[in-house]
Structure formats: structure tokens, C-alpha cells
Write a protein that holds these residues in place. Sequence first.
Motif, short mmCIF file in Angstrom:
data_model
loop_
_atom_site.label_atom_id
_atom_site.label_comp_id
_atom_site.label_asym_id
_atom_site.label_seq_id
_atom_site.Cartn_x
_atom_site.Cartn_y
_atom_site.Cartn_z
N LEU A 138 0.81 -1.21 0.00
CA LEU A 138 0.00 0.00 0.00
C LEU A 138 0.85 1.27 0.00
CD1 LEU A 138 -3.07 -0.60 2.35
CD2 LEU A 138 -3.05 -0.27 -0.11
N ALA A 139 2.05 1.20 0.59
CA ALA A 139 2.90 2.39 0.64
C ALA A 139 3.33 2.81 -0.76
CB ALA A 139 4.11 2.14 1.52
N THR A 141 1.71 2.20 -3.50
CA THR A 141 0.51 2.70 -4.15
C THR A 141 0.22 4.13 -3.71
OG1 THR A 141 -0.33 0.43 -4.05
CG2 THR A 141 -1.88 2.16 -4.68
N ARG A 142 0.34 4.38 -2.42
CA ARG A 142 0.07 5.71 -1.89
C ARG A 142 1.04 6.74 -2.45
NH1 ARG A 142 2.12 8.97 1.91
NH2 ARG A 142 0.68 10.37 3.04
N ARG A 143 2.31 6.36 -2.61
CA ARG A 143 3.31 7.31 -3.10
C ARG A 143 2.98 7.83 -4.49
NH1 ARG A 143 8.28 3.51 -1.42
NH2 ARG A 143 7.91 3.57 0.83
N SER A 156 -5.92 13.74 -5.80
CA SER A 156 -4.87 13.13 -4.98
C SER A 156 -5.25 13.18 -3.50
CB SER A 156 -3.54 13.85 -5.19
OG SER A 156 -3.05 13.63 -6.48
N LEU A 160 -5.57 10.14 -0.89
CA LEU A 160 -4.71 10.16 0.30
C LEU A 160 -5.52 10.18 1.59
CD1 LEU A 160 -1.94 12.62 -0.95
CD2 LEU A 160 -1.75 10.15 -0.66
N PHE A 163 -6.34 6.61 2.29
CA PHE A 163 -5.13 5.94 2.81
C PHE A 163 -4.92 6.32 4.29
CE2 PHE A 163 -3.80 5.49 -1.69
CZ PHE A 163 -3.42 4.16 -1.66
N LYS A 164 -5.17 7.58 4.61
CA LYS A 164 -4.99 8.03 5.99
C LYS A 164 -5.90 7.25 6.94
CE LYS A 164 -4.92 12.21 8.86
NZ LYS A 164 -5.09 13.70 8.86
N TYR A 167 -4.55 3.62 7.39
CA TYR A 167 -3.40 3.52 8.29
C TYR A 167 -3.77 3.88 9.73
CZ TYR A 167 0.09 2.31 4.82
OH TYR A 167 0.83 1.63 3.88
N LEU A 198 -11.71 2.76 -2.20
CA LEU A 198 -10.60 3.31 -2.97
C LEU A 198 -10.57 2.72 -4.37
CD1 LEU A 198 -8.02 5.08 -2.92
CD2 LEU A 198 -6.77 3.04 -2.13
N ASP A 241 2.31 -2.88 4.04
CA ASP A 241 3.29 -2.41 3.07
C ASP A 241 4.65 -3.03 3.34
OD1 ASP A 241 4.58 -0.88 5.18
OD2 ASP A 241 2.92 0.53 4.99
#
Length: 317
Positions: A138-139, A141-143, A156, A160, A163-164, A167, A198, A241
Amino acid sequence: KYVDHLPYYRQAQRFKREYGWEVAQSTLNEWTIACCRLLAPLYERLAEKVKEGDYMQADESPIKVLDQMKKGGTHQGYQWVYRSPESGLVYFNYRKGRGHNGPKEVLEDYKGFLQCDGYKAYDALTGQREDILQVGCLAHTRRKFVDARGSDRKRSDHALGIFKEIYAHEAVTRKKDMDAEDRYRYRKEHIAPLLKELHAWAVLQAPTAIPKSPMGKAVGYLLNQWPKLERILEDGRSELDNNLIENKIRPLALGRKNYLFAGSHKGAERAAMMYSFFGSCAANGIDPLKWLTDTLKRIKEHPIKKIDELLPGHKDL
């Protein structure tokens, strides 16, 4: 050299400054070679231990290597890194290239989950094997959405934000120190719906996201990786991740910055050995100097059948 990232010439300067002792860089190198010769059987056993489970993480990082036979003097090699999340043991394996033959050979007898990024070499490997299942990251993907923020902030930030939340829920599992079974149930209830949200959102964005734009690349990466990302939730042991294995590669990056390159392919192989041991020490909260000192004293006379006792994590140091 491998923990404090000091090249031999700086170590020699410190010896002279602090102890008034002049030692040649070649002598320091010979000491390292001698140590690696003694530790070679333990390094082989470490590789076996990392592959004994059925969940592994993998990543790779470049390293420049002096090569007198090549125009320009340096060769672009790679340190492939394999980590067992359960034992914390780390195995660095140096290869001259970034093709799939490296992981193909290392993982020949491995069966289970392999967590990695979307690099095609892993696809080439798992595409030939039904007994290795890729788990996404996932990291990574998030980047992609972080990268797209400068040109498409609204979309974006939406991604994000999800994602927040994901996590934040994962932080709850760590705060409560959940075991794999409880984490599996918690993720199914709280994280699975967010991942589906997502994915559904990405499907809607795909037609209007220019493929070669940062947003197009982010959406495309997520959709291409989706089957692997879903697999994260299949086992409560899985991490979201590959950040933990990337942390093990950071000392290599610092080493590259300070001593720029390995002196030879053999030198890069020795570096792989030492980074394996010291990375495993760090993961298990072991003082690397104490571990190395004790192991070098014992290994020559230590029974090969009990060699596991010398591995980082198997000692009370």
C-alpha cells in the motif's frame, strides 16, 4: 563500515588520531575478508531460515561496483533483500543485475506469500509459480498519489484521505497489540470497506485520468496491483506495506553515500553478508558489536548441527 557507514580510509584516520596507530586500508579489508570467510556457513543458514516460513517480503536496491573490465570503471549491481516478518531475520543477496533470475534462484524452494512492489521481475517469477502468491504494498501505491498531488491536488487528496483512514485503523491493531487472528477480523471490518471504496473510486477516475500523467500513473498502478493489494487482507500476519524491509535497506543507502561503491563484486557479496547479519541484529534488538565479537570467538569450534544458536535473535545479548 556497515553500521556506522565509515569507509576504510576514515577508519584508518580515526585509529591514527585516537590511538596513534597507523593501519593500512588493505589490512582493514583483509580483516573483513577473514571475518566473512568464518561467517560464510552462518550466512548460508541465515538464508535458509528466512525462507523457512510462508510469508516473506522482498525488495532490491542498486549498488555501484568497481569493475576494471567495464568501460567507465563501475558496474550497476543490485542488493536483493528478503525479510521474514515473523523472525525479523534479513537476507541480502548481491546480484550483478536486476533480472528475475536472482529471486528465481533464491526462492526456488520457497512456498507462500511474497510481499513486494510492482516491479516486473517479481511478476515474471510468480507468473511461473502457483505456490508463490504476491502480496501488494500500500505504501508504494500511496506514493503514486503523493507524486500526483502537484498536478491534480483535488483527486490526490481524496485518495490520500482514504489511505490516511486505512493507516489510522492499522495503528489501532498495533496499539492494541493484536495477534494475527484478531488483526484479520479487525481489518475485514474496518479496512476492507475502505480498500473497496478506494478501488471503486479509481475505476471511476480511470477514463478521465491521462495515462501518462501522474494521476493516470497512480490510478493505473492501483488498478494493476489490485489483486495483490486485496491479498493483504487474506492473512492477519501480512503487513500493509513493505516499509519494514525498506528500513533495512537504508543503511545500504547511507553506505553508498559515504563510500560510493563496492571495490569489487566479491566486495559487494561480503557487504551483502554483513548487512544481513547487522540488519537482523537491529530487527531483534541486538548490539551488533557484541554479536559479532561473540560469534567470531565461537563459530570455528561451534557444532554445525547447532549453528542456529549463533544467528541474531537466538542469543541473549
